[in-house]
Design a protein around this motif. Structure first.
Motif, PDB file in Angstrom:
ATOM      1  N   ILE A 170     -10.100   4.828 -14.574  1.00 36.64           N
ATOM      2  CA  ILE A 170     -10.447   3.405 -14.426  1.00 36.64           C
ATOM      3  C   ILE A 170     -11.266   2.951 -15.625  1.00 36.64           C
ATOM      4  CG2 ILE A 170     -11.681   1.681 -13.032  1.00 36.64           C
ATOM      5  CD1 ILE A 170     -10.804   3.092 -10.538  1.00 36.64           C
ATOM      6  N   PHE A 183      -0.345  -8.943 -21.486  1.00 36.32           N
ATOM      7  CA  PHE A 183       0.937  -8.466 -20.949  1.00 36.32           C
ATOM      8  C   PHE A 183       1.317  -9.258 -19.700  1.00 36.32           C
ATOM      9  CE2 PHE A 183       3.451  -6.134 -17.941  1.00 36.32           C
ATOM     10  CZ  PHE A 183       4.451  -5.559 -18.712  1.00 36.32           C
ATOM     11  N   PRO A 196       5.872 -12.111  -5.713  1.00 34.17           N
ATOM     12  CA  PRO A 196       6.539 -12.383  -4.433  1.00 34.17           C
ATOM     13  C   PRO A 196       6.482 -13.866  -4.072  1.00 34.17           C
ATOM     14  CG  PRO A 196       4.523 -11.080  -4.107  1.00 34.17           C
ATOM     15  CD  PRO A 196       4.720 -11.221  -5.577  1.00 34.17           C
ATOM     16  N   ARG A 197       7.556 -14.331  -3.500  1.00 33.59           N
ATOM     17  CA  ARG A 197       7.617 -15.734  -3.092  1.00 33.59           C
ATOM     18  C   ARG A 197       6.509 -15.996  -2.072  1.00 33.59           C
ATOM     19  NH1 ARG A 197      11.564 -18.479   0.317  1.00 33.59           N
ATOM     20  NH2 ARG A 197      12.785 -16.582   0.419  1.00 33.59           N
ATOM     21  N   THR A 199       3.359 -16.617  -2.843  1.00 31.03           N
ATOM     22  CA  THR A 199       2.005 -16.301  -3.318  1.00 31.03           C
ATOM     23  C   THR A 199       1.741 -17.093  -4.586  1.00 31.03           C
ATOM     24  OG1 THR A 199       2.833 -14.413  -4.538  1.00 31.03           O
ATOM     25  CG2 THR A 199       1.923 -13.972  -2.377  1.00 31.03           C
TER      26      THR A 199
ATOM     27  N   TRP B  28       2.553  -1.578 -16.016  1.00 34.53           N
ATOM     28  CA  TRP B  28       2.247  -2.674 -15.087  1.00 34.53           C
ATOM     29  C   TRP B  28       2.864  -2.372 -13.724  1.00 34.53           C
ATOM     30  CZ3 TRP B  28      -0.870  -6.632 -14.509  1.00 34.53           C
ATOM     31  CH2 TRP B  28      -0.550  -7.626 -13.582  1.00 34.53           C
ATOM     32  N   ASP B  30       4.137  -3.907 -10.198  1.00 38.77           N
ATOM     33  CA  ASP B  30       4.536  -5.182  -9.586  1.00 38.77           C
ATOM     34  C   ASP B  30       4.171  -5.273  -8.112  1.00 38.77           C
ATOM     35  OD1 ASP B  30       6.168  -6.516 -11.757  1.00 38.77           O
ATOM     36  OD2 ASP B  30       7.243  -4.620 -11.593  1.00 38.77           O
ATOM     37  N   ARG B  31       4.284  -4.136  -7.431  1.00 42.76           N
ATOM     38  CA  ARG B  31       3.985  -4.128  -5.998  1.00 42.76           C
ATOM     39  C   ARG B  31       3.185  -2.883  -5.683  1.00 42.76           C
ATOM     40  NH1 ARG B  31       6.014  -8.129  -6.742  1.00 42.76           N
ATOM     41  NH2 ARG B  31       7.829  -9.134  -5.788  1.00 42.76           N
ATOM     42  N   GLU B  56      -2.516 -10.524  -4.434  1.00 45.53           N
ATOM     43  CA  GLU B  56      -1.219 -11.123  -4.098  1.00 45.53           C
ATOM     44  C   GLU B  56      -0.060 -10.162  -4.361  1.00 45.53           C
ATOM     45  OE1 GLU B  56      -2.779 -11.471  -6.867  1.00 45.53           O
ATOM     46  OE2 GLU B  56      -1.492 -12.121  -8.527  1.00 45.53           O
ATOM     47  N   LEU B  57      -0.328  -9.080  -5.076  1.00 41.04           N
ATOM     48  CA  LEU B  57       0.725  -8.084  -5.342  1.00 41.04           C
ATOM     49  C   LEU B  57       0.529  -6.819  -4.486  1.00 41.04           C
ATOM     50  CD1 LEU B  57       0.927  -8.381  -9.266  1.00 41.04           C
ATOM     51  CD2 LEU B  57       2.269  -9.596  -7.542  1.00 41.04           C
ATOM     52  N   LEU B 122      11.519  -3.892 -10.479  1.00 40.14           N
ATOM     53  CA  LEU B 122      10.066  -3.819 -10.276  1.00 40.14           C
ATOM     54  C   LEU B 122       9.554  -2.398 -10.447  1.00 40.14           C
ATOM     55  CD1 LEU B 122       9.467  -6.038  -7.099  1.00 40.14           C
ATOM     56  CD2 LEU B 122       9.571  -6.725  -9.504  1.00 40.14           C
ATOM     57  N   ALA B 150      -6.657   3.975  -6.117  1.00 46.46           N
ATOM     58  CA  ALA B 150      -7.867   3.232  -6.479  1.00 46.46           C
ATOM     59  C   ALA B 150      -7.675   2.575  -7.845  1.00 46.46           C
ATOM     60  CB  ALA B 150      -9.076   4.164  -6.493  1.00 46.46           C
ATOM     61  N   HIS B 151      -7.052   3.293  -8.754  1.00 47.24           N
ATOM     62  CA  HIS B 151      -6.804   2.780 -10.100  1.00 47.24           C
ATOM     63  C   HIS B 151      -5.883   1.561 -10.064  1.00 47.24           C
ATOM     64  CE1 HIS B 151      -4.995   2.670 -14.152  1.00 47.24           C
ATOM     65  NE2 HIS B 151      -6.142   3.167 -14.554  1.00 47.24           N
ATOM     66  N   ALA B 154      -7.694  -1.406  -8.668  1.00 49.07           N
ATOM     67  CA  ALA B 154      -8.683  -1.964  -9.593  1.00 49.07           C
ATOM     68  C   ALA B 154      -8.059  -2.618 -10.827  1.00 49.07           C
ATOM     69  CB  ALA B 154      -9.657  -0.870 -10.028  1.00 49.07           C
ATOM     70  N   THR B 155      -6.868  -2.171 -11.230  1.00 49.24           N
ATOM     71  CA  THR B 155      -6.336  -2.615 -12.531  1.00 49.24           C
ATOM     72  C   THR B 155      -4.903  -3.150 -12.497  1.00 49.24           C
ATOM     73  OG1 THR B 155      -5.385  -0.470 -13.107  1.00 49.24           O
ATOM     74  CG2 THR B 155      -7.709  -0.785 -13.650  1.00 49.24           C
ATOM     75  N   THR B 157      -2.398  -1.442 -12.764  1.00 46.42           N
ATOM     76  CA  THR B 157      -1.650  -0.648 -13.744  1.00 46.42           C
ATOM     77  C   THR B 157      -1.742   0.822 -13.353  1.00 46.42           C
ATOM     78  OG1 THR B 157      -3.572  -0.221 -15.143  1.00 46.42           O
ATOM     79  CG2 THR B 157      -2.304  -2.208 -15.627  1.00 46.42           C
ATOM     80  N   ARG B 248      10.387 -12.623   1.098  1.00 47.34           N
ATOM     81  CA  ARG B 248       9.616 -12.629  -0.136  1.00 47.34           C
ATOM     82  C   ARG B 248      10.470 -12.548  -1.391  1.00 47.34           C
ATOM     83  NH1 ARG B 248       4.232 -12.042   0.283  1.00 47.34           N
ATOM     84  NH2 ARG B 248       3.515 -12.592   2.343  1.00 47.34           N
ATOM     85  N   ALA B 249      11.793 -12.489  -1.235  1.00 45.58           N
ATOM     86  CA  ALA B 249      12.678 -12.416  -2.404  1.00 45.58           C
ATOM     87  C   ALA B 249      12.760 -13.799  -3.048  1.00 45.58           C
ATOM     88  CB  ALA B 249      14.058 -11.951  -1.974  1.00 45.58           C
TER      89      ALA B 249
END
Ligand code: SF4
Lengths: 200, 468
Positions: A170, A183, A196-197, A199, B28, B30-31, B56-57, B122, B150-151, B154-155, B157, B248-249
Motif C-alpha cells: 500500500i 490513468f 457499472p450502470r 453509479t 487497474w 474495475d470490479r 462505486e466499484l 474488465l 486491503a490493497h 485502498a487503491t 489497483t 448493471r450492464a
C-alpha cells in the motif's frame, strides 16, 4: 512487516503432495480474530484426533522451516493458511511448487515460499527423515542449507526485495497516486461502460 | 504491423498503470467483490485509517456464511458475527451490499454475472480463488488474499506479475451427459492439480464455443483447481446475449459501443502461447473424482488406482487418498454407494445446472438424502417459476436457500465424518465438507444419477428418452 535476509532454525519434513489450504487451516476456524493467534489451527486435523488428542506429527514447537512435496498451499485464497503457518513460527516453506495465491500471500506476511526442483526436495526430505535438522535460509545468496545439503531456490526478485525490506504494497502504491489518477481519468473517458450502470 | 497478441496481452495492457521490474505491473481493478471472509482486509484498512478508494466499484455480498435454512434466526454466534461484520463494513464505507434478504443475494461468482457487474474486458478481483469464473466473459479475473484485498480497497489497483499464456482447445462434439465439468476435470486429471501453474488459461475450440455462458463459467471456475492463475474465454454472441439487459450492464449507445470493443477481445491469429493443449471432446466420458485432489479424477467406467502397481512416492499418495476415501485399491468406481448428495456451489448451481439435474430426477426418487442449494436467490426464484423445486422435493431432496453451503461447510451445512457425498462442488480436499467427509466431485447430472441409484453411476443410461 519486518524484513529479514537470513533465517536459521529447525526444519521438519512433511513428505506429502498437495497440502491444500483447507488442510493448512480447516474452514471452521476462520471466523476467529487474528489477535487470538492462528498457530493452534495449523494443519489441525492432521495434528489432532477428533477428540483433540495430539497425534505424532513431524512439526514440533521449535520448527521454523518446512520441507514438503509439490503443490503446497493449493486451493483457496484464504490468507488464514499463511497466518496459521506464521503464528506457529514457520518462516520458510520449501517445495517444488506452490499454489499461486498462497505464494503471494506468504510473501505479504514475511514467509518465504522457496521453490526447489522435485529432486532437491527429495534430497532435503531424505536429510530430515530421521527428525528435525538445523537449517539456514539466505535470501541474499538464494540458497538453503540443510545438514550436508546446500541447494539454490527460486524466487522472483520483486518478492525477494519485498521479504528483505519488509515492504508494504500500500505504501509503495500510494507513491504512484498521480499516475493512478491520470490513468483512471483517461480510462474512464475511453471506456465509460467500465463503470457499472447506476453509479456516479 | 503489430505483432499478433493474445487475449491475455490485450486485457493486461488495457489495465497496466505502471510497469515495475521483472514483469510486475500495477493494474487497474474495475470490479472488486467482497464477502464475509474479507474481514481481515477491512481490519487492515481501519488500522491504517484508509477509506475505500472507489466504493462505486466495490460490491459486497453475503455468501460464505449464509444460512440456507431459517435465514431470519441465525443461532450460531460466530456465523452471525461474520455476516454482521460484513454489513457493518459495507455501511461504513458506503458499499452496495447484497444481504440475506436481498433478491440479488447469492454466491459472489454467480451474482457478478447475473447483475451485469461482470463484463468482458474488465479486471475483476475478489478474495476468493474461484474468481476465475468471471473469465468466462473475457475478463481478467483472479482471486487474491486478504493483504491484497486491503490493497485493492485502498487503491483500486493490484500488483501482479504477468502470467504465462496457455491455451486449452477443446474441439469436436461432446456426447450426451458430458459437459463443462467433465471437460475441466478431464484436463486437470491429465495435466495435474498444478498443471497450469503460473499460467493464464484461455479456453478455445469448437466445444468451448458451443457451451452456454453457464457451461463456460463452470469451465473457467475450475481453472484454479488445475493450478491456473485465471481462466478466460473470448467474448462472442453468446456472451452478449447473456449480458444484454442485465441491471448493471451498459445500455443504449454505451451498450453498442461496448459490444464493438468486446468483440475485438480475441487472441489474434498467430499469437504465441507459452503452452498449448488440445483435447478431443468426443473422447471425454462423465468424470468423477476418487481421491482428495481434483487431479484424482477418472471416467465413471474406470477403476481406482492400485498402489502396488505404482512407483513408491506415487503409491504413498494413492494409499493415503484411498485410505481417507474408504476405497479399495483397484476397485471399480461405478457402484460405490454414496450416503448423500449435494447440488450447489459457484461451480454448478446456475439455472442450467439445476435444469440438467432436474431432467434426470423428474419422476424419480432419490435413494439417499441430499440438498439442492441454488447459486443465487434469483436462480432460486427462476427455478421455482419453472417448477424445478417440485422435482427436487418430490425426489426427496431438500430445496434450500442460496449460499456457499456444503461447498465449504462454514454455514453449518456439513457432512458427517466418513459420509460419502456425491457433490457438484469444486474441491474434494480432506475435510472440505466436514472433518472426515468423503467428497466425490462430478457434474449435476452425475450427482442426480448418484441420487437415483444411491451409488456412483454412469448417468448416460438414465438420460434415455429425456432431454438434459
Ligand atoms: S461456492 Fe465454494 S468455491 Fe464458490 S465461492 Fe463459495 S466457498 Fe468458494
Amino acid at each position: 512487516m519486518k524484513g529479514w535476509t537470513r533465517h536459521e532454525g529447525m526444519a521438519a519434513g512433511l513428505p506429502q503432495e498437495n497440502i491444500d489450504t483447507d488442510q493448512l487451516i480447516p474452514a471452521r476456524f476462520m471466523s476467529a480474530p487474528r489477535s487470538e493467534g492462528y498457530g493452534k489451527f495449523l494443519l489441525h486435523d492432521l495434528r489432532f484426533d477428533a477428540d483433540g488428542t495430539p497425534r505424532d506429527f513431524p512439526l514440533g514447537p521449535g520448527t521454523s522451516v518446512v520441507v514438503t512435496r509439490r503443490n503446497f498451499g493449493s486451493g483457496s485464497s484464504r490468507e488464514a493458511a499463511v497466518y496459521a503457518l506464521v503464528d506457529f513460527g514457520i518462516r520458510v516453506v520449501v517445495a517444488p511448487s506452490f499454489g499461486d495465491i498462497f505464494a503471494s500471500n506468504a510473501v505479504n506476511n514475511g514467509l518465504l515460499p522457496a521453490r526447489v526442483t522435485p529432486e532437491m526436495a527429495e534430497q532435503l526430505l531424505g536429510q530430515l527423515a530421521a527428525g528435525p535438522v538445523r537449517v539456514v535460509a539466505d535470501l541474499e545468496t538464494g540458497r538453503i542449507r540443510i545438514g550436508d545439503e546446500s541447494v539454490p531456490f527460486d524466487l522472483v526478485r520483486s518478492w525477494r526485495d519485498k521479504l528483505i525490506n519488509g515492504w508494504d504494497d500500500i505504501d509503495l502504491t500510494l507513491r504512484h497516486r498521480a499516475e493512478i489518477a491520470t490513468f483512471a481519468e483517461r480510462y474512464r473517458r475511453a471506456s465509460p461502460w467500465t463503470w457499472p450502470r447506476g453509479t456516479g | 504491423m503489430n505483432a499478433p497478441r493474445t487475449l491475455l496481452d490485450k486485457l493486461w495492457n488495457r489495465h497496466e498503470i505502471v510497469r515495475g521490474d521483472e514483469g510486475t505491473s500495477l493494474l487497474w481493478v474495475d470490479r472488486h467483490l467482497v464477502h464475509e471472509g474479507s474481514h481481515h482486509a477491512f481490519r487492515k484498512l481501519s488500522e491504517r485509517n484508509l477509506p475505500v478508494a472507489h466504493p462505486e466499484l466495490t460490491v459486497a455480498v453475503v455468501d460464505h456464511y449464509a444460512p440456507t435454512r431459517h435465514r431470519d434466526r441465525i443461532t450460531d454466534p460466530a456465523q452471525k458475527r461474520m455476516i454482521d461484520t460484513l454489513e457493518e463494513n459495507a455501511r461504513r464505507h458506503g458499499l452496495t451490499c447484497f444481504g440475506l434478504d436481498d433478491p440479488r443475494q447469492g454466491i459472489v461468482h454467480v451474482i457478478g454475472p447475473e447483475q451485469g457487474l461482470t463484463l468482458p474486458g474488465l479486471l475483476i478481483n475478489c478474495g476468493d480463488s474461484h474468481t476465475s469464473t468471471h473469465g468466462a466473459f473475457g475478463a481478467l479475473a483472479f482471486g487474491i488474499g486478504a493483504t491484497e484485498v486491503a490493497h485493492v480497497l485502498a487503491t483500486q489497483t493490484i500488483w501482479q506479475s504477468r502470467p504465462k499464456a496457455m491455451r486449452i482447445r477443446i474441439e469436436g462434439t461432446a456426447g450426451p451427459g458430458v459437459g463443462a465439468k467433465d471437460f475441466a476435470l478431464g484436463w486437470i486429471a491429465r495435466l495435474g492439480a498444478d498443471g497450469a501453474h503460473g499460467h493464464a488459461i484461455e479456453y478455445a475450440g469448437s466445444a468451448v464455443r458451443a457451451l452456454s455462458m453457464e457451461g463456460r463459467m463452470t469451465l473457467c471456475n475450475l481453472s484454479i483447481e488445475g493450478g491456473g492463475r485465471l481462466g478466460m474465454i473470448a467474448p462472442d454472441e453468446t456472451t452478449l446475449a447473456y449480458l444484454e439487459g442485465r441491471p448493471r450492464a451498459p445500455a443504449g449507445d454505451e451498450w453498442q459501443r461496448a459490444c464493438a470493443e468486446w468483440l475485438a477481445l480475441t487472441s489474434d491469429d498467430g499469437a504465441a502461447f507459452d503452452r498449448e493443449v488440445t483435447i478431443d471432446a468426443a473422447e471425454i466420458a462423465p468424470i468423477v473424482t476418487w481421491g482428495t485432489s481434483p487431479e484424482d479424477a477418472l471416467p465413471i467406467d474406470g477403476h481406482v488406482p492400485d498402489p502396488a502397481k505404482l512407483a513408491p512416492r506415487e503409491a504413498d499418495n494413492v494409499r493415503d487418498a484411498l485410505d481417507y476415501m474408504g476405497l479399495t485399491a483397484g476397485q471399480k468406481l461405478a457402484g460405490t454407494p454414496v450416503d448423500q448428495v449435494f447440488i450447489g456451489s459457484c461451480t454448478n448451481a446456475r439455472i442450467e445446472d439445476l435444469r440438467a439435474a432436474a431432467a434426470v430426477l423428474a419422476g424419480r426418487r432419490s435413494r439417499v438424502p441430499g440438498m439442492v442449494s441454488p447459486g443465487s436467490t434469483a436462480v432460486k426464484a427462476r427455478a421455482e417459476a419453472e417448477g424445478l423445486d417440485r422435482i427436487f422435493i418430490e425426489a426427496g431432496l431438500d430445496w434450500v436457500g442460496s449460499g456457499c453451503s456444503m461447498c465449504v461447510a462454514m454455514n453449518g451445512d456439513i457432512a458427517a465424518p466418513g459420509s460419502r457425498v456425491a457433490s457438484t462442488t469444486n474441491r474434494n480436499f480432506k475435510g472440505r465438507q466436514g472433518r472426515g467427509a468423503r467428497t466425490h466431485l462430478m457434474s449435476p447430472v452425475m450427482v442426480a444419477a448418484a441420487a437415483v441409484t444411491g451409488a456412483l453411476t454412469d448417468v448416460r443410461p438414465l438420460l434415455k428418452g429425456r432431454k438434459p
